[in-house]
Design a protein around this motif. Structure first.
Motif, PDB file in Angstrom:
ATOM      1  N   ARG A 221       0.852  -1.197   0.000  1.00 22.53           N
ATOM      2  CA  ARG A 221       0.000   0.000   0.000  1.00 22.53           C
ATOM      3  C   ARG A 221       0.889   1.248   0.000  1.00 22.53           C
ATOM      4  O   ARG A 221       1.784   1.372   0.861  1.00 22.53           O
ATOM      5  CB  ARG A 221      -0.915  -0.009   1.219  1.00 22.53           C
ATOM      6  N   ARG A 244      -0.517  -1.028  -4.558  1.00 26.06           N
ATOM      7  CA  ARG A 244      -1.805  -0.326  -4.524  1.00 26.06           C
ATOM      8  C   ARG A 244      -1.577   1.091  -4.013  1.00 26.06           C
ATOM      9  O   ARG A 244      -1.099   1.274  -2.892  1.00 26.06           O
ATOM     10  CB  ARG A 244      -2.752  -1.027  -3.539  1.00 26.06           C
ATOM     11  N   GLN A 259      -8.768   0.051  -1.835  1.00 31.60           N
ATOM     12  CA  GLN A 259      -8.550  -1.027  -2.811  1.00 31.60           C
ATOM     13  C   GLN A 259      -7.508  -0.618  -3.857  1.00 31.60           C
ATOM     14  O   GLN A 259      -7.058  -1.460  -4.643  1.00 31.60           O
ATOM     15  CB  GLN A 259      -9.886  -1.418  -3.483  1.00 31.60           C
ATOM     16  N   GLY A 260      -7.108   0.656  -3.867  1.00 28.31           N
ATOM     17  CA  GLY A 260      -6.103   1.128  -4.822  1.00 28.31           C
ATOM     18  C   GLY A 260      -6.721   2.026  -5.881  1.00 28.31           C
ATOM     19  O   GLY A 260      -7.786   1.724  -6.431  1.00 28.31           O
TER      20      GLY A 260
END
Ligand code: NAD
Length: 424
Positions: A221, A244, A259-260
């Motif tokens: 992330r 992401r 979720q990206g």
């Protein structure tokens, strides 16, 4: 003489103070070269210029411009030019000093310099921007040149601004001097790969650091502050390699999507709308919440001084990868170290831009241009080698990466200083 007694009147918590603090942390590792350390605590030369221009409505406005050459022991000055309403001499001094360190950390044959004009380009027409650029270039023409000091783009300046600078300098010296600036358009001797080079370097160095920290890239992330040249290019590469991008903040707002985000779509949105705010498929969050978004990699890629002690205490990330120059305040550095969060410092993380600027300057001199593949391969090799040396030094001395990068750089600069000796 204490660290801050020089240059009275400068803010005790400003960027120059941050830089001086970083130098103090390096002192114990310099051995006999410590004798020369005071050199690094003073800019060699600061030029402040008045830039009067005629506005489109016929009135006359004055802007203040700066060019600081911090250290020229290892070669000509090199560093960008920033246009921003908050630019001050002190800020430019610190940015020039960080260029000295960066160029030496990567072993480029340059000293450190930086420039700036206090103006808000968003409030200037193209013609006014051109007049500011041309007059600024003329005024600093006494200290810049292909063998003296070579400006490049920084915040709010781009290839067009470099083209005007190159043209103005060339007109003043009576010959086309492509090597006086880098980051030029390709048609004027610019280099392939330069526009995205800083973002590419941020990605490559981040990947190298993550590998050593056993942090997989796939699904990592990533949160990015600043979605300009550096932030957007880095985010694009992270997304392309399976990470992401969960949060992006720029001057227009902050968007969040656990979720990206679709980075390509976000770039198109930001280009069309002047910023990331309002991007479909993402939640708008308030600016301060950005610093609490859970991530594996946090990339500050906007301005300096954003990572305060308070934010450092609450950060939820594993690695801070400095795309911007000077984003982390000294106290925050200590807090992040104590919290076990790795900080990959600006002087190596964002060195991709100046490295390809160096390639551009070399290509201009030889009038022989390389392919993008050659440029990227050479860039990756230099950055990966420089980072490996810094990582090894950090491990050997059990010191943070920033201190290790500064040790490597200061040894190079101060050895040059010692070998050259004092003039006269
Ligand atoms: P840029 O002008 O292309 O982008 C700056 C970004 O920061 C924009 O998205 C802007 O909206 C955002 N921003 C500005 N103020 C903000 C704020 N208060 N909060 C959140 N976001 C804000 O600039 P750039 O060239 O990408 O440079 C960004 C940083 O990277 C600077 O610190 C610069 O010195 C450093 N840097 C740039 C290069 C280069 O090659 N361009 C090289 C090395 C380092």
């Amino acid at each position: 003489m204490t660290a801050l007694s020089y240059a009275p009147g400068l803010a005790p918590d400003g960027p120059w103070a941050t830089y001086l603090d970083q130098i103090e942390r390096v002192r114990p590792y310099l051995g006999h070269l410590e004798r020369w350390v005071e050199t690094l605590k003073r800019p060699k030369r600061c030029l402040v210029v008045d830039i009067p221009i005629e506005m489109d409505d016929g009135s006359v406005s004055h802007f203040e411009g700066f060019r600081v050459q911090h250290n020229l022991s290892r070669g000509p000055g090199k560093g960008g030019v920033r246009y921003h309403p908050d630019v001050t001499l002190e800020e430019v001094m610190a940015l020039a000093a960080w260029m000295t360190i960066k160029n030496a950390a990567v072993n480029l044959p340059y000293g450190g310099a930086k420039g700036g004009v206090r103006c808000d380009p968003a409030r200037l027409s193209m013609k006014e921007l051109e007049r500011v650029t041309r007059r600024y270039t003329s005024e600093i023409g006494i200290v810049i040149g292909p063998m003296q000091d070579i400006p490049a783009p920084d915040v709010n300046t781009n290839a067009q601004v470099m083209a005007w600078m190159m043209d103005t300098y060339s007109m003043n010296v009576g010959a086309t001097a492509t090597g006086v600036v880098t980051g030029k358009p390709i048609a004027l001797g610019g280099s392939l790969g330069r526009v995205k080079a800083t973002g590419r370097g941020v990605f490559v160095i981040g990947r190298e650091a993550a590998r050593r920290l056993k942090l997989p890239l796939e699904g990592a992330r990533v949160a990015v502050q600043g979605f300009g040249n550096v932030g957007a290019s880095a985010a694009e590469l992270y997304a392309a390699h399976g990470a992401r991008v969960v949060a992006v903040q720029d001057a227009s707002g902050t968007v969040f999507a656990p979720q990206g985000l679709d980075v390509r779509a976000l770039i198109a949105h930001a280009e069309a709308n002047g910023g990331v705010a309002g991007c479909p498929g993402a939640d708008a969050i308030d600016a301060e919440s950005f610093w609490q978004v859970e991530s594996d990699v946090l990339i500050p890629a906007a301005l300096e001084g954003v990572l305060t002690a308070e934010r450092a205490r609450h950060l939820r990330t594993k690695m801070v990868l400095e795309g911007a120059n000077g984003p982390t305040l000294p106290e925050a550095d200590l807090i992040l170290r104590d919290r076990g969060i790795t900080v990959v410092p600006d002087v190596i993380a964002n060195a991709g831009g100046v490295t390809v600027s160096y390639f551009e300057w070399v290509q201009d001199f030889s009038s022989f241009f390389w392919t993008e593949e050659e440029i990227n391969a050479r860039l990756d090799k230099i950055l990966i080698g420089a980072f490996a040396r810094i990582w090894a030094d950090a491990e050997r001395h059990a010191i943070p990466l920033r201190t290790a990068a500064f040790v490597v750089a200061c040894e190079r600069v101060l050895s040059a200083r010692e070998l050259r000796g004092l003039y006269p």
